[in-house]
Design a protein around this motif. Structure first.
Motif, PDB file in Angstrom:
ATOM      1  N   ALA A 114     -55.030  84.215 -85.719  1.00 32.86           N
ATOM      2  CA  ALA A 114     -54.688  84.372 -87.193  1.00 32.86           C
ATOM      3  C   ALA A 114     -53.409  83.464 -87.751  1.00 32.86           C
ATOM      4  O   ALA A 114     -53.517  82.949 -88.660  1.00 32.86           O
ATOM      5  CB  ALA A 114     -54.366  85.827 -87.666  1.00 32.86           C
ATOM      6  N   GLN A 115     -52.257  83.492 -86.746  1.00 32.59           N
ATOM      7  CA  GLN A 115     -51.181  82.573 -87.083  1.00 32.59           C
ATOM      8  C   GLN A 115     -51.447  81.033 -87.104  1.00 32.59           C
ATOM      9  O   GLN A 115     -51.076  80.203 -88.143  1.00 32.59           O
ATOM     10  CB  GLN A 115     -50.253  82.758 -85.778  1.00 32.59           C
ATOM     11  N   PHE A 116     -52.344  80.591 -86.241  1.00 32.72           N
ATOM     12  CA  PHE A 116     -52.635  79.375 -86.306  1.00 32.72           C
ATOM     13  C   PHE A 116     -53.711  79.077 -87.400  1.00 32.72           C
ATOM     14  O   PHE A 116     -53.396  78.018 -88.129  1.00 32.72           O
ATOM     15  CB  PHE A 116     -53.546  79.088 -85.132  1.00 32.72           C
ATOM     16  N   LEU A 117     -54.420  79.846 -87.891  1.00 41.56           N
ATOM     17  CA  LEU A 117     -55.171  80.003 -89.189  1.00 41.56           C
ATOM     18  C   LEU A 117     -54.331  79.638 -90.375  1.00 41.56           C
ATOM     19  O   LEU A 117     -54.724  78.591 -91.256  1.00 41.56           O
ATOM     20  CB  LEU A 117     -56.153  80.975 -89.270  1.00 41.56           C
ATOM     21  N   LYS A 118     -53.412  80.442 -90.313  1.00 37.72           N
ATOM     22  CA  LYS A 118     -52.237  80.299 -91.561  1.00 37.72           C
ATOM     23  C   LYS A 118     -51.922  78.998 -91.400  1.00 37.72           C
ATOM     24  O   LYS A 118     -51.669  77.979 -92.672  1.00 37.72           O
ATOM     25  CB  LYS A 118     -51.183  81.364 -91.366  1.00 37.72           C
ATOM     26  N   LEU A 119     -51.314  78.249 -90.394  1.00 38.26           N
ATOM     27  CA  LEU A 119     -50.653  77.164 -90.382  1.00 38.26           C
ATOM     28  C   LEU A 119     -51.715  76.047 -90.802  1.00 38.26           C
ATOM     29  O   LEU A 119     -51.279  75.205 -91.570  1.00 38.26           O
ATOM     30  CB  LEU A 119     -50.219  76.567 -88.910  1.00 38.26           C
ATOM     31  N   GLN A 120     -52.843  76.322 -90.286  1.00 38.58           N
ATOM     32  CA  GLN A 120     -54.059  75.166 -90.563  1.00 38.58           C
ATOM     33  C   GLN A 120     -54.165  75.023 -92.318  1.00 38.58           C
ATOM     34  O   GLN A 120     -54.567  73.912 -92.705  1.00 38.58           O
ATOM     35  CB  GLN A 120     -55.200  75.563 -89.854  1.00 38.58           C
ATOM     36  N   GLN A 121     -54.070  76.127 -92.808  1.00 42.13           N
ATOM     37  CA  GLN A 121     -54.347  76.542 -94.233  1.00 42.13           C
ATOM     38  C   GLN A 121     -53.351  75.559 -95.189  1.00 42.13           C
ATOM     39  O   GLN A 121     -53.561  74.887 -95.883  1.00 42.13           O
ATOM     40  CB  GLN A 121     -54.623  77.875 -94.846  1.00 42.13           C
ATOM     41  N   VAL A 122     -52.032  75.742 -94.584  1.00 43.41           N
ATOM     42  CA  VAL A 122     -50.869  75.068 -95.285  1.00 43.41           C
ATOM     43  C   VAL A 122     -51.091  73.695 -95.174  1.00 43.41           C
ATOM     44  O   VAL A 122     -51.004  73.061 -96.074  1.00 43.41           O
ATOM     45  CB  VAL A 122     -49.578  75.592 -94.633  1.00 43.41           C
ATOM     46  N   PHE A 123     -51.553  73.282 -93.819  1.00 43.46           N
ATOM     47  CA  PHE A 123     -51.560  71.977 -93.766  1.00 43.46           C
ATOM     48  C   PHE A 123     -52.778  71.460 -94.638  1.00 43.46           C
ATOM     49  O   PHE A 123     -52.657  70.115 -95.310  1.00 43.46           O
ATOM     50  CB  PHE A 123     -52.061  71.744 -92.099  1.00 43.46           C
ATOM     51  N   ASP A 124     -53.919  72.072 -94.865  1.00 45.02           N
ATOM     52  CA  ASP A 124     -54.944  71.530 -95.428  1.00 45.02           C
ATOM     53  C   ASP A 124     -54.675  71.381 -96.763  1.00 45.02           C
ATOM     54  O   ASP A 124     -54.923  70.261 -97.401  1.00 45.02           O
ATOM     55  CB  ASP A 124     -56.188  72.758 -95.473  1.00 45.02           C
ATOM     56  N   THR A 125     -54.132  72.199 -97.328  1.00 38.71           N
ATOM     57  CA  THR A 125     -53.496  72.177 -98.763  1.00 38.71           C
ATOM     58  C   THR A 125     -52.709  70.892 -98.991  1.00 38.71           C
ATOM     59  O   THR A 125     -52.571  69.985 -99.803  1.00 38.71           O
ATOM     60  CB  THR A 125     -52.843  73.139 -99.568  1.00 38.71           C
ATOM     61  N   GLU A 126     -51.659  70.730 -98.081  1.00 33.22           N
ATOM     62  CA  GLU A 126     -50.598  69.651 -98.026  1.00 33.22           C
ATOM     63  C   GLU A 126     -51.440  68.234 -98.115  1.00 33.22           C
ATOM     64  O   GLU A 126     -51.065  67.123 -98.840  1.00 33.22           O
ATOM     65  CB  GLU A 126     -49.590  69.805 -96.916  1.00 33.22           C
ATOM     66  N   ILE A 127     -52.108  68.047 -97.054  1.00 34.93           N
ATOM     67  CA  ILE A 127     -52.894  66.682 -96.814  1.00 34.93           C
ATOM     68  C   ILE A 127     -53.608  66.289 -97.890  1.00 34.93           C
ATOM     69  O   ILE A 127     -53.772  65.093 -98.248  1.00 34.93           O
ATOM     70  CB  ILE A 127     -53.597  67.071 -95.469  1.00 34.93           C
ATOM     71  N   GLU A 128     -54.340  67.604 -98.730  1.00 31.12           N
ATOM     72  CA  GLU A 128     -55.180  66.976 -99.871  1.00 31.12           C
ATOM     73  C   GLU A 128     -54.478  66.283-100.778  1.00 31.12           C
ATOM     74  O   GLU A 128     -54.828  65.822-101.628  1.00 31.12           O
ATOM     75  CB  GLU A 128     -55.925  68.393-100.321  1.00 31.12           C
ATOM     76  N   GLU A 129     -52.854  66.976-100.931  1.00 30.14           N
ATOM     77  CA  GLU A 129     -52.025  66.494-102.078  1.00 30.14           C
ATOM     78  C   GLU A 129     -51.423  65.226-101.877  1.00 30.14           C
ATOM     79  O   GLU A 129     -50.893  64.511-102.627  1.00 30.14           O
ATOM     80  CB  GLU A 129     -50.971  67.636-102.105  1.00 30.14           C
ATOM     81  N   CYS A 130     -51.589  64.627-100.583  1.00 27.89           N
ATOM     82  CA  CYS A 130     -51.172  63.203-100.251  1.00 27.89           C
ATOM     83  C   CYS A 130     -51.867  62.272-101.063  1.00 27.89           C
ATOM     84  O   CYS A 130     -53.253  62.159-101.173  1.00 27.89           O
ATOM     85  CB  CYS A 130     -51.271  62.886 -98.799  1.00 27.89           C
ATOM     86  N   VAL A 131     -50.970  61.381-101.953  1.00 29.67           N
ATOM     87  CA  VAL A 131     -51.830  60.515-102.836  1.00 29.67           C
ATOM     88  C   VAL A 131     -51.684  58.888-102.505  1.00 29.67           C
ATOM     89  O   VAL A 131     -52.150  58.287-102.736  1.00 29.67           O
ATOM     90  CB  VAL A 131     -51.389  60.655-104.341  1.00 29.67           C
ATOM     91  N   ASP A 132     -50.450  58.790-101.550  1.00 31.28           N
ATOM     92  CA  ASP A 132     -50.436  57.459-101.074  1.00 31.28           C
ATOM     93  C   ASP A 132     -50.028  57.355 -99.702  1.00 31.28           C
ATOM     94  O   ASP A 132     -49.564  58.477 -99.148  1.00 31.28           O
ATOM     95  CB  ASP A 132     -49.575  56.604-101.973  1.00 31.28           C
ATOM     96  N   GLU A 133     -49.858  56.299 -99.225  1.00 31.76           N
ATOM     97  CA  GLU A 133     -49.358  56.042 -97.731  1.00 31.76           C
ATOM     98  C   GLU A 133     -47.930  56.712 -97.559  1.00 31.76           C
ATOM     99  O   GLU A 133     -47.518  57.267 -96.571  1.00 31.76           O
ATOM    100  CB  GLU A 133     -48.838  54.530 -97.491  1.00 31.76           C
ATOM    101  N   ILE A 134     -46.798  56.650 -98.530  1.00 39.04           N
ATOM    102  CA  ILE A 134     -45.688  57.443 -98.286  1.00 39.04           C
ATOM    103  C   ILE A 134     -45.712  58.860 -98.086  1.00 39.04           C
ATOM    104  O   ILE A 134     -45.309  59.401 -97.149  1.00 39.04           O
ATOM    105  CB  ILE A 134     -44.815  57.039 -99.420  1.00 39.04           C
ATOM    106  N   ASP A 135     -46.603  59.703 -99.089  1.00 43.04           N
ATOM    107  CA  ASP A 135     -46.854  61.092 -98.785  1.00 43.04           C
ATOM    108  C   ASP A 135     -47.506  61.084 -97.517  1.00 43.04           C
ATOM    109  O   ASP A 135     -46.918  62.442 -96.793  1.00 43.04           O
ATOM    110  CB  ASP A 135     -47.965  61.509 -99.819  1.00 43.04           C
ATOM    111  N   LEU A 136     -48.253  60.428 -97.056  1.00 39.62           N
ATOM    112  CA  LEU A 136     -49.030  60.558 -95.790  1.00 39.62           C
ATOM    113  C   LEU A 136     -47.852  60.509 -94.369  1.00 39.62           C
ATOM    114  O   LEU A 136     -47.898  61.166 -93.731  1.00 39.62           O
ATOM    115  CB  LEU A 136     -50.241  59.592 -95.745  1.00 39.62           C
TER     116      LEU A 136
END
Ligand code: PHE
Length: 466
Positions: A114-136
């Motif tokens: 469950a701990q890992f899943l929570k981290l993955q969810q945060v990561f997934d939202t974050e990565i979707e919001e990357c719009v350019d090379e700098i964000d990434l």
């Protein structure tokens, strides 16, 4: 926090008016967060850290919401919201992965998952919001950074301290998350790149169906074209090209060509001397003919010599239709053990017929040059009236003035005195030399009646000889 805590003031108060100044403020906050995390790790006071940053009504999060987000100008609001969200995530994630599973109260395999899943969810939202090379780039460092990325923290705080029963599951979950993060980042990078290309094409508005810009292509000057024609003819009978300096010494331009200092022919030829600093070893002048290269060539090579020398020459002539203080010559020199006057006239005849056409006749008249003996002046039958001396419409041909012949160039058998200057044995070798004006050849062949047009660079003239 200190009293000048920026989150207690509004952005307007802080003088923050654009996204760059805002990013700077958040960078400061992150540095503060790192210090707090380090302290919490040492003291184990994690609850207090969360209180300070996200939990209480007086947390950094609430203050930013009240003082920055609510009062931000509408243009800046989305940036404040996004930066704040990232900061909160950071507090949440780092305060999780920097604690041991023990400290987190995680003792069962399903809690680990469950701990890992929570981290993955945060990561997934974050990565979707990357719009350019700098964000990434920022996300990549945050998650995968070697020294203090999230995954490194997990290794240090969770994996290494895990109880023997949990180690396997933590290891497996860790690998799953790592693969997930790496592949998602790569995926996102490809998508951003493709998008950037599309966006830049759209921005530049390139219309591939438009015709290209036509750039004018230059061509060789007529003098250069004629020079090449002359060279090709002499190449075909075994001559090669040498070139030499346009600034000469009196020795090469005169003395070694058997023209001593007070010889009267110098009057015709004396030319432009260079102004040299006091104490210069010898005078220098612009060469008056290409003949100095006869000497320079024979100094360097032993017979057989067969060369032509194209180049610019200079004389103190006043400009008119047939004179220019700069013009072009091609010198010729052939020296061997058995060269006769017949070789000489045969060579010249061959050249003239190749250059002007087989119908042209040649003749020579005795002349005088100090470096040839005998010397001749070569004439060709007039190209304009066919040698008749009569113009097409009656009356005298204006080009040859009714003579039927046109003077072409000077030549002769090399004077034995010249061999003395280059250490050739005058008893063993013989040869011929000639010097023709390229400008004159071009004028005759192409019917041009003013030598000045060669030097005026008027494109209306140049374009006629593409
Ligand atoms: N150099 C001579 C001139 O410029 C031409 C010439 C060259 C004559 C070679 C004889 C031999 O007038």
């Amino acid at each position: 926090m200190l009293s000048e805590d920026p989150t207690k003031r509004t952005l307007a108060d802080l003088g923050v008016t654009d996204a760059i100044q805002l990013a700077f403020r958040f960078t400061e906050l992150r540095a503060q967060l790192q210090r707090d995390l380090k302290r919490a790790k040492e003291s184990g006071e994690w609850d207090m850290l969360r209180e300070t940053w996200i939990g209480s009504p007086d947390s950094v999060k609430s203050r930013i919401t009240t003082n920055w987000l609510r009062t931000a100008p509408p243009g800046l609001q989305p940036a404040v919201a996004r930066d704040l969200e990232n900061l909160i995530n950071e507090v949440f994630i780092l305060s999780t992965v920097m604690r041991s599973l023990d400290q987190l109260g995680t003792a069962q395999a399903d809690q680990v998952a469950a701990q890992f899943l929570k981290l993955q969810q945060v990561f997934d939202t974050e990565i979707e919001e990357c719009v350019d090379e700098i964000d990434l780039g920022v996300s990549r460092t945050f998650w995968l950074g070697r020294s203090s990325g999230v995954l490194t923290h997990i290794t240090d705080s969770w994996l290494k301290t895990a109880s023997p029963q949990l180690k396997r599951v933590v290891g497996a979950e860790f690998n799953k998350l790592k693969t997930h993060v790496e592949s998602k980042i790569e995926e996102r990078r490809t998508a951003i790149e493709a998008g950037a290309e599309e966006a830049s094409l759209a921005r530049e508005g390139v219309d591939l169906s438009l015709p290209g810009v036509i750039r004018p292509v230059g061509s060789h000057h007529l003098i250069r074209q004629v020079l090449q024609e002359v060279e090709d003819i002499f190449f075909s009978i075994g001559f090669s090209v040498v070139e030499g300096p346009e600034i000469e010494t009196p020795y090469y331009n005169f003395e070694a060509l058997n023209i001593p200092e007070f010889h009267p022919v110098r009057d015709d030829m004396d030319t432009f001397y260079l102004q040299l600093p006091k104490g210069a070893p010898e005078p220098l002048l612009l060469r008056t003919h290409t003949s100095p290269m006869q000497i320079r060539t024979m100094e360097k090579r032993q017979p057989p010599v067969r060369v032509i020398v194209p180049g610019k020459v200079y004389r103190r002539d006043n400009p008119d239709a047939t004179h220019s203080f700069i013009f072009h010559q091609v010198e010729g020199l052939a020296v061997d053990t058995d060269i006769t006057f017949c070789d000489f006239t045969g060579t010249i005849e061959y050249f003239v017929k190749q250059f002007f056409g087989p119908g042209v006749k040649t003749r020579f008249r005795p002349s005088y040059f100090p470096f040839t003996e005998p010397s001749v002046e070569f004439d060709v039958s007039c190209i304009f009236c066919g040698g008749s001396g009569t113009a097409a419409g009656g009356g005298n041909c204006s080009k040859c003035k009714g003579a039927g012949w046109i003077e072409l160039f000077g030549a002769g058998m090399v004077d034995p005195a010249v061999y003395g200057f280059v250490n050739y044995d005058a008893k063993k070798v013989s040869g011929f030399a000639f010097g023709m004006g390229i400008d004159r050849l071009a004028m005759l062949k192409y019917g041009i009646d003013d030598i000045q047009v060669f030097f005026q660079n008027d494109v209306r003239f140049l374009r006629q000889f593409p």
